[in-house]
Design a protein around this motif. Structure first.
Motif: not given
Lengths: 113, 113
Positions: B33, B35, B37, B43, B91, B95, B101-102, B104-106
Motif C-alpha cells: 500500500y 499512503y 500524510q 493517512l 508511507l 501485509r 496487520e500492515q 509500515f515503513g518510515p
C-alpha cells in the motif's frame, strides 16, 4: 468502510491506564475494529484488532461494546513512550482492499510524568 | 528480520519536477500500500497492490501520480510535474497474505519548493 470518530487529544499520567474511545456507529456486521498508533516521525504501528469479543495482547486491550457501535483501547500502564497518535479504523477482514481505509486524524495521546 | 524500507528518507524538489519514491516491502508480503500524510493530518490511501492482480488506484489524487510494483516486490511511486500541495510524507506498508496487520515503513518526506 465505516467512519470512526475519535477525540482529538487526551492526556494520561505515567503509570496510569490510558483509555482511548472510538465511535463507529455505522459499523457493519463483518467489519473489524483496528487500532494503530504513530509515534512522531515514524510509520504507523499495528496494536490490536477485534470483531466483537474483547481482545488483549502484550500491548493493549480492546473493549468493544455489545452493539459494536463503539470501542475503547486500553493501555494498562502508560509510559512516556506511549505518547503517539492513535488511529481507530474499521474495515472488512479478508477483503482484498483491506488497508484501503483512510486513517483519519486519530487521537493524540500525551503521557505526562 | 528487516522491516519495510523506503528511500529516500527526505526529498526536496522544485515545482514541476518529477520524483520517484521507492518502497522495499517485507519479503514474502503479497499486499503493498501507498499512503500520503500531510502535516498534522491522518493517512490518505493512494494505491494498493495485491499479488498479481490489477492494482487499486482509486486513491490517487490525479493522473500525475502513478505507481508500479515489479516482480511482486519493490514498488515505485512516481509523481510527475510536482506541485507544492504534493508536499507530504509518503508511507508504504506491506501485509502478508491472510494476515490483518500492515507493516509500515518510515516514510519519505517530500518537500516541493
Amino acid at each position: 468502510d465505516a467512519k470512526t470518530t475519535q477525540p482529538t487529544s487526551m492526556d494520561c499520567a505515567e503509570g496510569r491506564a490510558a483509555n482511548l474511545p472510538c465511535n463507529h456507529s455505522t459499523i457493519s456486521g463483518n467489519e473489524y475494529v483496528y487500532w494503530y498508533r504513530q509515534i512522531h516521525s515514524q510509520g504507523p504501528q499495528y496494536i490490536i484488532h477485534g470483531l466483537k469479543n474483547n481482545e488483549t495482547n502484550e500491548m493493549a486491550s480492546l473493549i468493544i461494546t455489545e452493539d459494536r457501535k463503539s470501542s475503547t483501547l486500553i493501555l494498562p500502564h502508560a509510559t512516556l513512550r506511549d505518547t503517539a497518535v492513535y488511529y481507530c479504523i474499521v474495515r472488512v477482514e479478508g477483503n482484498t482492499n483491506a488497508g484501503k481505509s483512510t486513517f483519519g486524524d486519530g487521537t493524540t495521546l500525551t503521557v505526562k510524568p | 528480520g528487516a522491516g519495510v524500507s523506503q528511500s529516500p528518507s527526505n526529498k526536496v524538489t522544485e515545482k514541476g519536477k518529477d520524483v520517484e519514491l521507492r518502497c522495499d516491502p517485507i519479503s514474502g508480503h503479497t499486499a503493498l500500500y501507498w499512503y500520503r500524510q500531510s502535516l498534522g493530518q491522518g493517512l490518505e490511501f493512494l494505491i494498493y497492490f495485491q499479488g498479481n492482480s490489477a492494482p487499486d488506484k482509486s486513491g490517487l489524487p490525479s493522473d500525475r501520480f502513478s505507481a508500479e510494483r515489479t516482480g511482486g516486490s519493490v514498488s515505485t511511486l512516481t509523481i510527475q510535474r510536482t506541485q507544492q500541495e504534493d508536499s507530504a510524507v509518503y508511507l508504504c506498508a506491506s501485509r502478508p497474505s491472510g494476515a490483518p496487520e500492515q507493516f509500515f515503513g518510515p516514510g519519505t518526506r517530500l518537500t516541493v519548493l
